[in-house]
Design a protein around this motif. Sequence first.
Motif, PDB file in Angstrom:
ATOM      1  N   ALA A 337       0.803  -1.227   0.000  1.00  0.00           N
ATOM      2  CA  ALA A 337       0.000   0.000   0.000  1.00  0.00           C
ATOM      3  C   ALA A 337       0.841   1.285   0.000  1.00  0.00           C
ATOM      4  N   ARG A 341       1.111   4.032  -5.256  1.00  0.00           N
ATOM      5  CA  ARG A 341       1.073   5.143  -6.213  1.00  0.00           C
ATOM      6  C   ARG A 341       2.361   5.234  -7.021  1.00  0.00           C
ATOM      7  N   GLU A 346      -3.991   2.294  -9.071  1.00  0.00           N
ATOM      8  CA  GLU A 346      -5.049   3.160  -8.566  1.00  0.00           C
ATOM      9  C   GLU A 346      -5.561   2.631  -7.222  1.00  0.00           C
ATOM     10  N   ASP A 347      -5.994   3.565  -6.358  1.00  0.00           N
ATOM     11  CA  ASP A 347      -6.434   3.200  -5.009  1.00  0.00           C
ATOM     12  C   ASP A 347      -7.528   2.137  -5.032  1.00  0.00           C
ATOM     13  N   GLN A 348      -8.426   2.224  -6.006  1.00  0.00           N
ATOM     14  CA  GLN A 348      -9.541   1.275  -6.056  1.00  0.00           C
ATOM     15  C   GLN A 348      -9.095  -0.146  -6.373  1.00  0.00           C
TER      16      GLN A 348
END
Length: 389
Positions: A337, A341, A346-348
């Motif tokens: 995590a 980026r 992407e966060d999703q």
Amino acid sequence: MTTIESYPEVSWRPNQLDYCKTILAVVQKPGDHRIGLEGPCGSGKSIGYLRAAMDPRCPPAVVLSTTRQHLQQIEDTLKAHWPNGDWAVLRGKSHYGCCDHSDGGRKLDDTDPDASAEHVGTKCPLGHGCKYRQAVINCGNAKVVVQCTIGHLFRKEFWAASDPATSKDPELAQARRSIVDREVVVLDEAHEYVKVRRDFETVKLGMYARTWLSGATNRALEGARVQHGGYKAGYIVVSDPKHATIRASVTADLDRQLAQVNKLIDAEDVEAKSKRLVVLKKKLETRLGILKGIDDSNRVVSLQFSGDFCDLVAEPARAFTQEKLARVEVFTSATLAPVARLLHIEDQWVKIFPPVFSKHNLSLMPLPDQSPGSRANVAIDPDILSSLY
């Protein structure tokens, strides 16, 4: 081939089946996908993605390790759980011992570092019996291929362009294409991928400063290395605008050397030496290409010194981690995590799996009492463990 539903329930660790199903679901979706899966140490990530890759619903996959040590761990896991499974491991040529060098007849001085990659222009004394060739073919035919990240990046760059129909060894060319054209790539220990990309995109080439560069240029280099207080720096960043004059001098000297080499190549009386001169010409052209392309590239270019030796080093200002490895890319790590980026996930598409251990299901065992009275021999109580966790 084993489906994930056929494994007994007791063989799954907490959340491991969900981890495995997540991978299977994404590889069956149409389109391109890059996902990140974070699972704590001990959660069984390796077994999770290997079970998914071995499932018949998963297309042929490549499993990449960022380190050789971890690659060995993956191979050990495969040997233990799938001793007769449809998998194969690919390492560098030197591992197989039959074709360690690009050409035994060439002197080291005739070989440029940027042309000595293990996968191009090499010959093996065993011919078609080459052990490395057989390893590539075995991997091309296997459902799951395991290899190191940098090795895969090098091979992908060269092998993707191979055409089996025009190759002198069509079986080998087809196996190469089968490996690098796979739909699924699983990258384990993904938090190291930025470093791997930087290493892959960094070029380090020897500079024969004493013979290629003029006395004036060498003196200018030595003067630029002297810092405040008399300290002599080990490198000069020639892509820095403040060193534009030095860069121009180095470029001009190499241009003069190249003109002389071209003149000798064209001369009839040096035909016997032409091969060596062609190698020298390529060395000069490669370095000139880097120097003249500084303003149009993402590279930081420096001259790095070690005693009487000098290297031209071109490294990326930023790593191109967004470059696609396959249609479906699964990045996994215990610390995914924080770098998601940087990896352009992407966060999703980042999924974090919960811890598999807690203070409620741990059995605390005191250490052997070797030094009575020492706190090192006192078991940590659950409250301290919880606070540390």
